[in-house]
Design an enzyme around this catalytic site. Structure first.
Site, PDB file in Angstrom:
ATOM      1  N   THR A 136       0.809  -1.226   0.000  1.00  9.92           N
ATOM      2  CA  THR A 136       0.000   0.000   0.000  1.00  9.92           C
ATOM      3  C   THR A 136       0.841   1.274   0.000  1.00  9.92           C
ATOM      4  OG1 THR A 136      -0.104  -0.129   2.421  1.00  9.92           O
ATOM      5  CG2 THR A 136      -1.908  -1.146   1.173  1.00  9.92           C
ATOM      6  N   GLU A 137       2.119   1.154  -0.298  1.00 12.51           N
ATOM      7  CA  GLU A 137       2.988   2.318  -0.209  1.00 12.51           C
ATOM      8  C   GLU A 137       2.506   3.497  -1.047  1.00 12.51           C
ATOM      9  OE1 GLU A 137       5.544  -0.273   2.117  1.00 12.51           O
ATOM     10  OE2 GLU A 137       3.896  -0.464   0.724  1.00 12.51           O
TER      11      GLU A 137
END
Length: 262
Positions: free
Chosen positions: A138-139
Site C-alpha cells: 500500500t505504499e
C-alpha cells in the site's frame, strides 16, 4: 524454550520434531515497530544456529499475519537528522535475518500481510496462504514506494506492477493463480498444511537442505553457468559428509535415515 529466546514480547517460539513454529504476537494487527524488528533478528539468528531446528513455520496470531510498519515510529526528517539511515538499517536487518536464516522457512499467511508484512512473507522460502488472507503493498496510497525488489522475487512482471502500482489486495486464490503461493487452504487447515511441509523438509539431510537454501539465495542473481558451478561445488562438499553417506545407504536399504548433522 530454545536457549537465547527468553524475554520475547512480539513473538512466541515452539519447537517440535525439529520444526520451530514462530508466531507473531503483537496485537491487534502484528504491526512492526523497533521492538518487533530487534526481536525478529534475534529469533532467526538463534534458529539459524540451533542444530535441533531443521525447518521453521512463521505465522501470525489473530486476524493479521502482519499489517506492516508502525507508522508512529517513522523518523521525522526535520526533527531527527540521521533517523532514516538508522531506521532503514534495522528494517533491512529484520528482513535479512529471515532470508539469511540457514533453515527453510514456510510462511503460513493467516490474514492481512500489508506493506512490511507483505515483504516479511516474501522473505520466506515457501508461502502457504489461507483463502481469506491477502498480500498488499500500500505504499503508493501514502505517497511512498517500497518493496518492489521483494515483490519481483515472487511475482511475474505484470503481476508485480499490478500489485505495486494499484495497492490492491491480492487474495489467497489469486496468489495461487499467480504462482506466488504453493498452497491456498481454508484457514482452519493453514497451520497443519504449513507444518506438514516443514516436517517433510526436516526429515531430509539437514546439511543438504541448508546447502540447497544457500544455493537459492546466492545464485538468484548469477548467470546460469556460474550458478550451476556453485551448486556443483556444494554437491562435492556434501559428498564428504556423514549425512550424505547415510542418506545414500538408507535409500539403497529402503529404510529411514538417521542424520547427525555432520
Amino acid at each position: 524454550m530454545i536457549p537465547g529466546l527468553d524475554g520475547l514480547e512480539r513473538f512466541r517460539v515452539a519447537l517440535e520434531e525439529h520444526v520451530a513454529t514462530v508466531t507473531i504476537t503483537a496485537p491487534p494487527v502484528n504491526a512492526q515497530d523497533r521492538r518487533f524488528r530487534e526481536e525478529i533478528v534475534r529469533v532467526f539468528d538463534v534458529l539459524h544456529d540451533t542444530a535441533d531446528v531443521r525447518a521453521v513455520v512463521l505465522t501470525g496470531e489473530g486476524r493479521a499475519f502482519s499489517a506492516g510498519a508502525d507508522l508512529r515510529e517513522r523518523p521525522n526528517l526535520a526533527e531527527e537528522p540521521g533517523g532514516y539511515p538508522r531506521h532503514n538499517r534495522l528494517v533491512r536487518a529484520s528482513f535479512d535475518a529471515v532470508m539469511e536464516c540457514g533453515k527453510p522457512i514456510v510462511a503460513a499467511v493467516n490474514g492481512a500481510a500489508i506493506g512490511a508484512g507483505c515483504v516479511l512473507a516474501l522473505c520466506c522460502d515457501i508461502l502457504v496462504v489461507a483463502e481469506e488472507a491477502f498480500l498488499s503493498m500500500t505504499e503508493v496510497d501514502v505517497g511512498l514506494a517500497g518493496g518492489v525488489r521483494h515483490v519481483m522475487r515472487f511475482f511475474g512482471q505484470s503481476d508485480a506492477r499490478l500489485m505495486i502500482l494499484t495497492a490492491r489486495r491480492i487474495t489467497g486464490p489469486e496468489l495461487l493463480r499467480m504462482n506466488a503461493a504453493s498452497l491456498c487452504v481454508p484457514k482452519d487447515r493453514l497451520l497443519e498444511e504449513a507444518t506438514a511441509i516443514a516436517r517433510q523438509i526436516a526429515a531430509k539431510a539437514p546439511l543438504a537442505v541448508q546447502a540447497a537454501k544457500r544455493s537459492f539465495n546466492l545464485t538468484e542473481e548469477m548467470p546460469l553457468r556460474d550458478g550451476y558451478r556453485y551448486e556443483q561445488s556444494q554437491t562435492v562438499a556434501l559428498a564428504r559428509t556423514d549425512d550424505t553417506r547415510e542418506a545414500q545407504r538408507a535409500f539403497a536399504e529402503k529404510r529411514k535415515p538417521t542424520f547427525q548433522g555432520r
